[in-house]
Design a protein around this motif. Structure first.
Motif, PDB file in Angstrom:
ATOM      1  N   LYS A 112      16.546 -15.492  -6.256  1.00 40.52           N
ATOM      2  CA  LYS A 112      16.888 -15.532  -4.843  1.00 40.52           C
ATOM      3  C   LYS A 112      18.249 -16.195  -4.652  1.00 40.52           C
ATOM      4  O   LYS A 112      18.477 -17.325  -5.046  1.00 40.52           O
ATOM      5  N   GLY A 113      19.179 -15.435  -4.066  1.00 42.95           N
ATOM      6  CA  GLY A 113      20.505 -15.981  -3.814  1.00 42.95           C
ATOM      7  C   GLY A 113      21.372 -16.097  -5.047  1.00 42.95           C
ATOM      8  O   GLY A 113      22.415 -16.732  -5.005  1.00 42.95           O
ATOM      9  N   SER A 114      20.938 -15.485  -6.177  1.00 39.55           N
ATOM     10  CA  SER A 114      21.689 -15.612  -7.417  1.00 39.55           C
ATOM     11  C   SER A 114      22.906 -14.692  -7.405  1.00 39.55           C
ATOM     12  O   SER A 114      22.788 -13.482  -7.282  1.00 39.55           O
ATOM     13  N   VAL A 115      24.095 -15.286  -7.516  1.00 45.43           N
ATOM     14  CA  VAL A 115      25.351 -14.550  -7.574  1.00 45.43           C
ATOM     15  C   VAL A 115      26.182 -15.144  -8.701  1.00 45.43           C
ATOM     16  O   VAL A 115      26.289 -16.364  -8.824  1.00 45.43           O
ATOM     17  N   VAL A 116      26.762 -14.276  -9.542  1.00 38.93           N
ATOM     18  CA  VAL A 116      27.547 -14.771 -10.669  1.00 38.93           C
ATOM     19  C   VAL A 116      28.903 -14.077 -10.705  1.00 38.93           C
ATOM     20  O   VAL A 116      29.049 -12.933 -10.273  1.00 38.93           O
ATOM     21  N   GLU A 152      25.285  -9.510  -8.292  1.00 39.63           N
ATOM     22  CA  GLU A 152      23.894  -9.923  -8.364  1.00 39.63           C
ATOM     23  C   GLU A 152      23.189  -9.092  -9.428  1.00 39.63           C
ATOM     24  O   GLU A 152      23.666  -8.022  -9.824  1.00 39.63           O
ATOM     25  N   LEU A 153      22.031  -9.573  -9.873  1.00 38.02           N
ATOM     26  CA  LEU A 153      21.264  -8.827 -10.861  1.00 38.02           C
ATOM     27  C   LEU A 153      20.915  -7.446 -10.314  1.00 38.02           C
ATOM     28  O   LEU A 153      20.518  -7.295  -9.162  1.00 38.02           O
ATOM     29  N   GLY A 154      21.071  -6.439 -11.146  1.00 40.09           N
ATOM     30  CA  GLY A 154      20.813  -5.068 -10.748  1.00 40.09           C
ATOM     31  C   GLY A 154      22.035  -4.333 -10.244  1.00 40.09           C
ATOM     32  O   GLY A 154      22.017  -3.103 -10.143  1.00 40.09           O
TER      33      GLY A 154
END
Length: 321
Positions: free
Chosen positions: A59-63, A202-204
């Motif tokens: 949730k809210g993961s941004v890299v 983000e993932l995906g």
């Protein structure tokens, strides 16, 4: 001061700088502990190729995947890379008929890198060679071992103001063959950096990378002219003490392979993954596999076709003294 190589200023005409290119020329002229811990689990969302599972988003993961490589005091990198052509079939058609044979090739490179500062590093190419084995039409097998003129040499690399690296010999001045290989080393580093978007992901999430990315992976003798390089952020994990992103890759393209005397049309379709450090902004592991075909007309009324499976593997291990 070692001579740093600038292909634009010196007007260098490229010669085969790759041991793999030299082996292909012969074909045509003759006829560390790892611990992987996933941070995320299985997913229900896919956004397109590459194929394969996508893990649940944090949730809210941004890299950020693109960034300046962090150079820490005493940092060292050991790098191993291999490019293999497996199960190769060589077919030659000429006015005398058709012959068929088998071909295997391995192009290996192993280097150690000591970072002096963010703009300077010392490099030793401990191993850089290509090995070829070919059997055709009942003739004597051909075994060739080509070693780079830079193998065992100490190199110095300096970073220019535009961020690109120039490579030179630590001692002495390079001849023409060395110069072309030094230029190739710098060009490959630039091309690899351009594979990642500047925007956070983000993932995906999936994105298209420039076709020049292929030259960064396979060497600058291959110029892709059409196709796609699709990447997707599949999961976050830890690897050798670093927080990493695992990126799925689907590469489908065609182009020209040069440096062999006879230009070759090359087509390939590779799938695999890249493990990228989010701490150091460096690729720690790359694995790609898939079919490849090459075609050429070395002489009038002679056609040579090579088909097989290509396997690329690269590992970078980062340590500090």
């Amino acid at each position: 001061m070692p001579l740093m190589c600038n292909p634009t200023r010196q007007g260098i005409r490229r010669k085969p700088g790759s041991a793999l290119a030299i082996c292909l020329a012969l074909v045509f002229s003759g006829c560390g502990r790892k611990e992987d811990h996933a941070e995320t689990g299985a997913s229900s969302k896919e956004t397109g190729p590459p194929s394969g599972p996508v893990r649940v988003k944090e949730k809210g993961s941004v890299v950020f995947l693109q960034g300046e490589m962090m150079i820490l005091p005493g940092m060292k990198v050991t790098s191993e890379q291999s490019l293999e052509l497996r199960d190769g079939i060589v077919s030659t058609v000429s006015p005398d008929g058709k012959t068929q044979g088998r071909l295997t090739m391995t192009d290996k490179e192993r280097r150690s890198i000591d970072y002096v500062s963010e703009s300077e590093k010392n490099v030793v190419l401990e191993e850089k060679q290509a090995i070829l084995h070919m059997e055709t039409g009942g003739a004597e097998p051909v075994d060739t071992d080509v070693t780079s003129v830079l193998e065992g040499r100490k190199l110095t690399a300096r970073r220019r103001k535009d961020g690109n690296w120039w490579f030179g010999l630590a001692d002495g001045e390079p001849d023409a063959e060395m110069t072309n290989e030094l230029v190739d080393l710098g060009e490959r580093e630039v091309l690899a950096i351009g594979a990642y978007p500047a925007e956070p992901r983000e993932l995906g999430d999936a994105w298209e990378s420039p076709l020049e990315t292929v030259s960064g992976l396979l060497g600058t003798n291959f110029q892709a002219t059409e196709g796609t390089v699709t990447m997707r952020l599949d999961r976050l994990m830890s690897f050798e003490g670093q927080r990493c992103a695992e990126i799925g890759v689907l590469l489908t393209c065609s182009g020209t392979y040069s440096g062999t005397g006879t230009p070759m049309m090359m087509k390939l379709e590779l799938t695999g993954s890249i493990l990228r450090s989010l701490n150091a902004f460096q690729d720690l592991r790359i694995t790609l596999d898939g079919p490849v075909t090459l075609e050429a007309h070395p002489e009038k009324e002679i056609q040579v076709h090579i088909g097989g499976t290509i396997h690329l593997n690269l590992e970078n291990h980062v340590t500090r003294e």
